[in-house]
Design an enzyme around this catalytic site. Structure first.
Site, PDB file in Angstrom:
ATOM      1  CE1 TYR A  32      32.116  30.603  46.731  1.00  0.00           C
ATOM      2  CE2 TYR A  32      30.764  32.563  46.563  1.00  0.00           C
ATOM      3  CZ  TYR A  32      31.587  31.740  47.304  1.00  0.00           C
ATOM      4  OH  TYR A  32      31.904  32.074  48.593  1.00  0.00           O
ATOM      5  CE  LYS A 148      33.764  34.484  46.001  1.00  0.00           C
ATOM      6  NZ  LYS A 148      33.580  34.567  47.444  1.00  0.00           N
ATOM      7  CD  GLU A 180      39.590  33.741  54.522  1.00  0.00           C
ATOM      8  OE1 GLU A 180      39.334  34.670  53.744  1.00  0.00           O
ATOM      9  OE2 GLU A 180      39.805  32.580  54.148  1.00  0.00           O
ATOM     10  CG  LEU A 204      38.596  34.208  48.603  1.00  0.00           C
ATOM     11  CD1 LEU A 204      38.522  32.925  47.786  1.00  0.00           C
ATOM     12  CD2 LEU A 204      37.229  34.849  48.681  1.00  0.00           C
TER      13      LEU A 204
HETATM   14  N1  PLP Z   1      37.144  35.439  52.637  1.00  0.00           N
HETATM   15  C1  PLP Z   1      36.156  34.553  52.434  1.00  0.00           C
HETATM   16  C2  PLP Z   1      36.259  33.190  53.027  1.00  0.00           C
HETATM   17  C3  PLP Z   1      35.026  34.913  51.661  1.00  0.00           C
HETATM   18  O1  PLP Z   1      34.044  34.013  51.448  1.00  0.00           O
HETATM   19  C4  PLP Z   1      34.948  36.228  51.146  1.00  0.00           C
HETATM   20  C5  PLP Z   1      33.781  36.654  50.343  1.00  0.00           C
HETATM   21  O2  PLP Z   1      32.835  35.933  50.175  1.00  0.00           O
HETATM   22  C6  PLP Z   1      35.992  37.124  51.390  1.00  0.00           C
HETATM   23  C7  PLP Z   1      37.090  36.692  52.131  1.00  0.00           C
HETATM   24  C8  PLP Z   1      35.950  38.525  50.838  1.00  0.00           C
HETATM   25  O3  PLP Z   1      36.184  38.498  49.456  1.00  0.00           O
HETATM   26  P1  PLP Z   1      35.692  39.691  48.510  1.00  0.00           P
HETATM   27  O4  PLP Z   1      36.237  40.948  49.102  1.00  0.00           O
HETATM   28  O5  PLP Z   1      36.282  39.385  47.204  1.00  0.00           O
HETATM   29  O6  PLP Z   1      34.194  39.685  48.532  1.00  0.00           O
END
Ligand code: PLP
Length: 289
Positions: A32, A148, A180, A204
């Site tokens: 997603y 993701k 994270e 991620l």
């Molecule tokens: N890390 C994780 C595990 C996430 O689920 C998300 C966003 O949903 C992020 C980091 C941040 O990603 P982004 O800045 O692309 O929204």
């Protein structure tokens, strides 16, 4: 609610149905994206579509649209959502077979593609000023957190454990390293330098994370990608969490202890201004940074 997109059609949400044998439902077998749109402009769309392509390739699902195809679908949802800001959720699963079997279905089973736009309310100013509270937790996720994937049970349990403890987010630690949040990227400020863990299978690759680094670079703020030990996290001058919908949030309490003086720090303040300016530029159709 405006129409949603399902497998080539735009239709009312109540009419958007997928078979119970869909592998997203049975196995969490899909990926997603979440993409904000400000003033009708999708934010960092190419970066999100690049990451979607990487996630699909990693789980061996064929990309159902080329870039122009995705842009047409997503922009239609944004246009129909009206004048306010919104966030687009899109999901691609391996599709619905006629039986439940772990192995991939035959090639005639097409991926299920779903997307919808929802109103986006950025964190109110007073909430940003107060900052968030976070709790350090053992990372119980798998070895490919760079994908993701819709399979988010560990993230769900970790976020809920943080909420149950009265906190806003869990910061995940594996092998002594802070990686994270359960749904956010991690930054610290230590000795005046902004630091975030390097990309790799353990986290991620956040689109907001990359934007924050670009903003730091373009404003001459020193930054580094490096491992962050849990002990360092606990004595950082500032801690931030970033994501597409929560933007850049300062963590002002970690495990019940004040971070710095317990208020969002001066480096966060500058970054929040740069981020706001970036959104404003996008609303008037300009590039940023
Ligand atoms: N890390 C994780 C595990 C996430 O689920 C998300 C966003 O949903 C992020 C980091 C941040 O990603 P982004 O800045 O692309 O929204």
């Amino acid at each position: 609610m405006s129409r949603v997109y399902l497998n080539g059609q735009f239709l009312p949400l109540a009419e958007a149905c997928v078979p119970v044998l869909d592998r997203g439902f049975l196995f969490g077998d899909g990926v997603y994206e979440v993409i904000p749109a400000y003033g009708g402009h999708l934010f960092r769309l190419d970066a999100h579509l690049d990451r979607l392509g990487a996630s699909l390739a990693a789980v061996r699902i064929g990309n159902p649209h080329d870039r122009e195809g995705w842009k047409r679908v997503l922009q239609t949802l944004v246009d129909e959502a009206g004048p306010g800001d919104c966030s687009v959720y899109l999901q691609v699963t391996r599709g619905a077979d006629v039986k439940r079997d772990h192995g991939f279905p035959p090639p005639e089973v097409r991926p299920t593609v779903f997307a919808m736009a929802s109103p986006l309310h950025p964190p109110p100013r007073e909430r940003l000023e107060r900052g968030a509270s976070a709790r350090v937790m053992a990372d119980i996720r798998w070895a490919r957190c760079d994908i993701k994937a819709i399979t988010l049970l560990p993230n769900v349990l970790l976020r809920q454990a943080a909420l149950d403890a009265g906190d806003d987010e869990a910061i995940l630690v594996r092998d002594g390293l802070a990686l994270e949040g359960s749904a956010s990227s991690l930054f610290i400020v230590a000795d005046g330098i902004l630091a975030t863990p390097p990309k790799g299978p353990a986290l991620l690759p956040g689109v907001t994370r990359d934007l924050v680094l670009e903003l730091a670079q373009s404003h001459g703020r020193p930054w580094v990608e490096r491992d962050i030990a849990e002990a360092e996290l606990r004595c950082a001058d500032e801690i931030w969490l970033t994501s597409s919908t929560r933007e850049v949030t300062a963590v002002t309490r970690l495990d019940g202890v004040a971070v710095g003086d317990g208020r969002p720090g001066p480096v966060w303040r500058r970054m929040a201004d740069w981020y706001r300016a970036c959104k404003a530029a996008l609303r008037s159709g300009e590039e940023c940074p």
